[in-house]
Design a protein around this motif. Structure first.
Motif, PDB file in Angstrom:
ATOM      1  N   PHE A 128       0.829  -1.207   0.000  1.00 32.08           N
ATOM      2  CA  PHE A 128       0.000   0.000   0.000  1.00 32.08           C
ATOM      3  C   PHE A 128       0.859   1.251   0.000  1.00 32.08           C
ATOM      4  CE2 PHE A 128      -3.049   2.888   2.350  1.00 32.08           C
ATOM      5  CZ  PHE A 128      -3.853   3.095   1.239  1.00 32.08           C
ATOM      6  N   TRP A 192      -6.005  -3.138   2.060  1.00 34.79           N
ATOM      7  CA  TRP A 192      -4.986  -3.061   3.119  1.00 34.79           C
ATOM      8  C   TRP A 192      -5.608  -3.308   4.485  1.00 34.79           C
ATOM      9  CZ3 TRP A 192      -4.472   1.048   6.827  1.00 34.79           C
ATOM     10  CH2 TRP A 192      -3.343   0.936   7.641  1.00 34.79           C
ATOM     11  N   THR A 199       1.647  -3.522   4.261  1.00 34.07           N
ATOM     12  CA  THR A 199       1.982  -2.100   4.383  1.00 34.07           C
ATOM     13  C   THR A 199       3.209  -1.755   3.561  1.00 34.07           C
ATOM     14  OG1 THR A 199       1.057  -2.079   6.608  1.00 34.07           O
ATOM     15  CG2 THR A 199       2.538  -0.273   6.018  1.00 34.07           C
TER      16      THR A 199
END
Length: 298
Positions: A128, A192, A199
């Motif tokens: 992400f 996410w 992450t």
């Protein structure tokens, strides 16, 4: 009236009474004439008032008719203006609908063109944080949830369609691109949060793993290539051997055919012919038109 003298004689009284009666009669006639004059004046005044009232009524009727006619004309003019305004509003609505339809078609074409480009930009992103960096230009300073959420909100504010298109000076393509980026970032944020997207990713470890996979695939490809070459060489060898055997067999058949032909020409007293079944490797012995088995076939 003056006082009448009274005479002592009776004739004077009669004359006086007669004169008084004449005067009374005259006064009555005058009063009657006065009443007639008053009546005539009253009738004239009444007629004049009636005429004035009639004239006023006529004037009122004419004025009322004029007002009604003017009101009717004004109503017609208002209806005509209303009709014109309705036609103008209808034309404006049609223009807006046509413009909206044209804008929707243009927007759909832009979405169809920009969506694959934006998807291609984040195709190699594995986390992400990388998506926010590549697609929105927003750097995530750390891996904590608070830092990621702050970067996510900054990306949403940066690419919000209302903020990008504020003022009307930005092209439709920029607005559509901002809308698509906004949607992609929201979807990736949901992934996410659901744990479908990490992450961040250790790119060095990924590179080493990718190098190991590439080396393994290269060795496997080299082994397959060597096996294929060995198989092709074996097949070529077998093909060459089969071709050589065929050539030797043909040479032997040709040699035997020539020999049989030479022998057939030297035989006497009997009729011989070449056999077609064995392609001339043997000959037929023909006696009384009856064929005898070929010496090569039998």
């Amino acid at each position: 009236m003056g006082k009448v003298r009274r005479s002592s004689s009776g004739g004077g009284d009669a004359a006086a009474r007669k004169a008084e009666a004449a005067r009374e009669k005259k006064r009555a006639a005058e009063d009657e004439d006065l009443d007639d004059v008053k009546h005539n004046l009253f009738c004239a005044e009444t007629k004049e008032k009636a005429a004035e009232a009639h004239a006023a009524a006529l004037r009122d009727a004419v004025a009322r008719s004029a007002r009604e006619a003017e009101a009717a004309r004004e109503e017609k003019r208002a209806a005509a203006r209303l009709k014109v305004r309705e036609a103008e509003r209808l034309d404006e609505l049609r223009r807006k609908q046509a413009s909206s339809a044209s804008a929707e078609r243009e927007k759909a074409a832009l979405v169809a063109r920009l969506a694959p480009l934006l998807a291609g930009r984040i195709e190699d992103c594995r986390s992400f944080s990388e998506i926010l960096q590549v697609l929105c230009g927003v750097t995530v300073p750390g891996e904590s949830e608070v830092q990621v959420e702050k970067a996510y909100k900054d990306a949403l504010v940066k690419h919000h369609p209302d903020r990008v298109g504020k003022g009307g000076s930005v092209s439709l393509e920029k607005v559509v691109e901002a809308e698509e980026i906004y949607k992609i970032v929201q979807n990736k944020h949901a992934d996410w949060q659901a744990g479908k997207l990490p992450t961040s990713v250790d790119r060095d470890a990924e590179a080493r793993a990718e190098a190991r996979r590439t080396a393994k695939l290269s060795r496997a490809a080299a082994a397959r290539k060597a096996a294929r070459r060995a198989k092709e060489a074996e097949a070529g060898k077998e093909k060459r051997e089969a071709k050589r055997a065929e050539e030797l067999l043909k040479e032997r058949k040709d040699k035997k055919r020539k020999t049989n032909k030479r022998n057939a020409n030297t035989l006497m007293g009997r009729e011989w012919t070449m056999c077609l079944k064995c392609e001339g490797a043997g000959i037929y012995d023909i006696v009384d038109d009856d064929e005898v088995d070929c010496d090569a076939c039998s």
